[in-house]
Design a protein around this motif. Structure first.
Motif, PDB file in Angstrom:
ATOM      1  N   GLY A   1       0.732  -1.244  -0.052  1.00 12.53           N
ATOM      2  CA  GLY A   1      -0.044  -0.181   0.124  1.00 12.53           C
ATOM      3  C   GLY A   1       0.920   1.342  -0.059  1.00 12.53           C
ATOM      4  O   GLY A   1       2.078   1.348   0.425  1.00 12.53           O
TER       5      GLY A   1
ATOM      6  N   VAL B   1      -9.528   5.459  -4.620  1.00 14.78           N
ATOM      7  CA  VAL B   1      -8.946   4.552  -4.123  1.00 14.78           C
ATOM      8  C   VAL B   1      -9.237   3.299  -4.711  1.00 14.78           C
ATOM      9  O   VAL B   1     -10.463   3.004  -5.160  1.00 14.78           O
TER      10      VAL B   1
ATOM     11  N   SER C   1      -8.468  -2.375  -2.201  1.00 19.24           N
ATOM     12  CA  SER C   1      -7.544  -1.723  -1.337  1.00 19.24           C
ATOM     13  C   SER C   1      -7.701  -1.783   0.246  1.00 19.24           C
ATOM     14  O   SER C   1      -8.845  -1.859   0.680  1.00 19.24           O
TER      15      SER C   1
ATOM     16  N   GLY D   1      -7.042  -0.757   3.943  1.00 22.50           N
ATOM     17  CA  GLY D   1      -6.656   0.454   4.850  1.00 22.50           C
ATOM     18  C   GLY D   1      -6.860   0.308   6.141  1.00 22.50           C
ATOM     19  O   GLY D   1      -7.671  -0.724   6.819  1.00 22.50           O
TER      20      GLY D   1
ATOM     21  N   THR E   1      -9.942  -1.658  10.429  1.00 20.84           N
ATOM     22  CA  THR E   1      -9.294  -2.116   9.290  1.00 20.84           C
ATOM     23  C   THR E   1     -10.463  -2.494   8.365  1.00 20.84           C
ATOM     24  O   THR E   1     -11.833  -2.579   8.901  1.00 20.84           O
TER      25      THR E   1
ATOM     26  N   TYR F   1     -11.767  -1.528   0.485  1.00 26.42           N
ATOM     27  CA  TYR F   1     -12.588  -0.990  -0.306  1.00 26.42           C
ATOM     28  C   TYR F   1     -13.215  -1.838  -1.386  1.00 26.42           C
ATOM     29  O   TYR F   1     -12.396  -2.479  -2.293  1.00 26.42           O
TER      30      TYR F   1
ATOM     31  N   TRP G   1      -8.798   6.527   4.102  1.00 28.20           N
ATOM     32  CA  TRP G   1      -7.881   5.575   5.051  1.00 28.20           C
ATOM     33  C   TRP G   1      -6.485   5.355   4.661  1.00 28.20           C
ATOM     34  O   TRP G   1      -6.286   5.740   3.474  1.00 28.20           O
ATOM     35  N   ARG G   2      -5.383   5.240   5.701  1.00 30.05           N
ATOM     36  CA  ARG G   2      -4.294   4.732   5.118  1.00 30.05           C
ATOM     37  C   ARG G   2      -4.185   3.272   4.542  1.00 30.05           C
ATOM     38  O   ARG G   2      -4.675   2.488   5.326  1.00 30.05           O
ATOM     39  N   LEU G   3      -3.725   3.234   3.265  1.00 35.10           N
ATOM     40  CA  LEU G   3      -3.594   2.180   2.572  1.00 35.10           C
ATOM     41  C   LEU G   3      -2.390   1.267   2.810  1.00 35.10           C
ATOM     42  O   LEU G   3      -1.138   1.719   2.644  1.00 35.10           O
TER      43      LEU G   3
ATOM     44  N   HIS H   1      -3.322  -4.464  -0.709  1.00 35.08           N
ATOM     45  CA  HIS H   1      -4.554  -4.766  -1.460  1.00 35.08           C
ATOM     46  C   HIS H   1      -4.909  -6.410  -1.811  1.00 35.08           C
ATOM     47  O   HIS H   1      -3.812  -7.153  -1.587  1.00 35.08           O
TER      48      HIS H   1
END
Length: 203
Positions: free
Chosen positions: A88, A147, A151, A153, A159, A162, A170-172, A175
């Motif tokens: 990510g 996004v 993904s 995140g 947590t 997507y 959100w912090r990715l 994936h």
């Protein structure tokens, strides 16, 4: 907790915490009084919808009034494993803010067992609790406009994955190729409240 009317055939339960919401949902789902048409949990609320004329709302209120929400029924939840490639865009940022290496971020994320607390934001998006403390970090100051689907995140205590292309802050950290929502499937969403989820590193 506090009940509020929500139309003619529904009521909204305002809860004191996410833990209480999860417990109330588990308690109702375990017994499922006749006439409960739908349960929709949120971060601090639970919507209960009844079949008109069933009296299910009264039955649910009575059930919860005598329930031990500190020790809700456990049951046997579904367990779903998602394979994740940890590449990510924010992986380095998450590691830096946590004071650990990127390998430690992957280890922390994959060692935990998560519970789907509720779904929302987009069809198939599950808010998963159980995130290790070092990974509980704020959203990005400026959300991304796009996004990619799949993904993985983190944001605050949650947590999630997507399910489709969308904006998001959100912090990715990685994936997955798993399909989170397919309108042709039955059910269309892979994740449902109460499910347990594990993440497995795909290398």
């Amino acid at each position: 907790m506090r009940w509020r009317a929500y139309g003619e055939h529904a009521a909204l339960l305002d809860c004191d915490s996410l833990t209480q919401t999860i417990a109330a949902h588990a308690t109702i789902a375990a017994t499922r009084p006749d006439g409960v048409a739908e349960l929709v949990p949120g971060a601090r609320s639970l919507l209960v919808v009844e079949t008109p004329g069933s009296g299910a709302l009264a039955a649910v209120r009575e059930l919860l009034s005598g329930a031990d929400l500190e020790h809700p029924p456990g049951g046997e939840p579904r367990e779903i494993t998602l394979d994740v490639t940890y590449d990510g865009e924010d992986l380095e940022l998450v590691a830096q803010d946590a004071g650990v290496s990127t390998k430690d971020v992957v280890r922390l994320h994959t060692d935990a067992v998560y519970t789907v607390a509720f779904t929302g934001f987009a069809p198939g998006f599950g808010y998963l609790t159980g995130l290790p403390e070092p990974l509980r970090q704020p959203r990005l100051p400026t959300p991304r406009t796009r996004v990619p689907p799949g993904s993985v995140g983190i944001a605050g205590e949650f947590t999630g994955v997507y399910p489709r292309v969308s904006p998001g802050g959100w912090r990715l950290i990685g994936h997955t190729r798993a399909v989170l929502f397919d309108p042709r499937a039955d059910p269309p969403a892979l994740l449902a409240p109460g499910d347990r989820v594990r993440f497995r590193s795909a290398g």
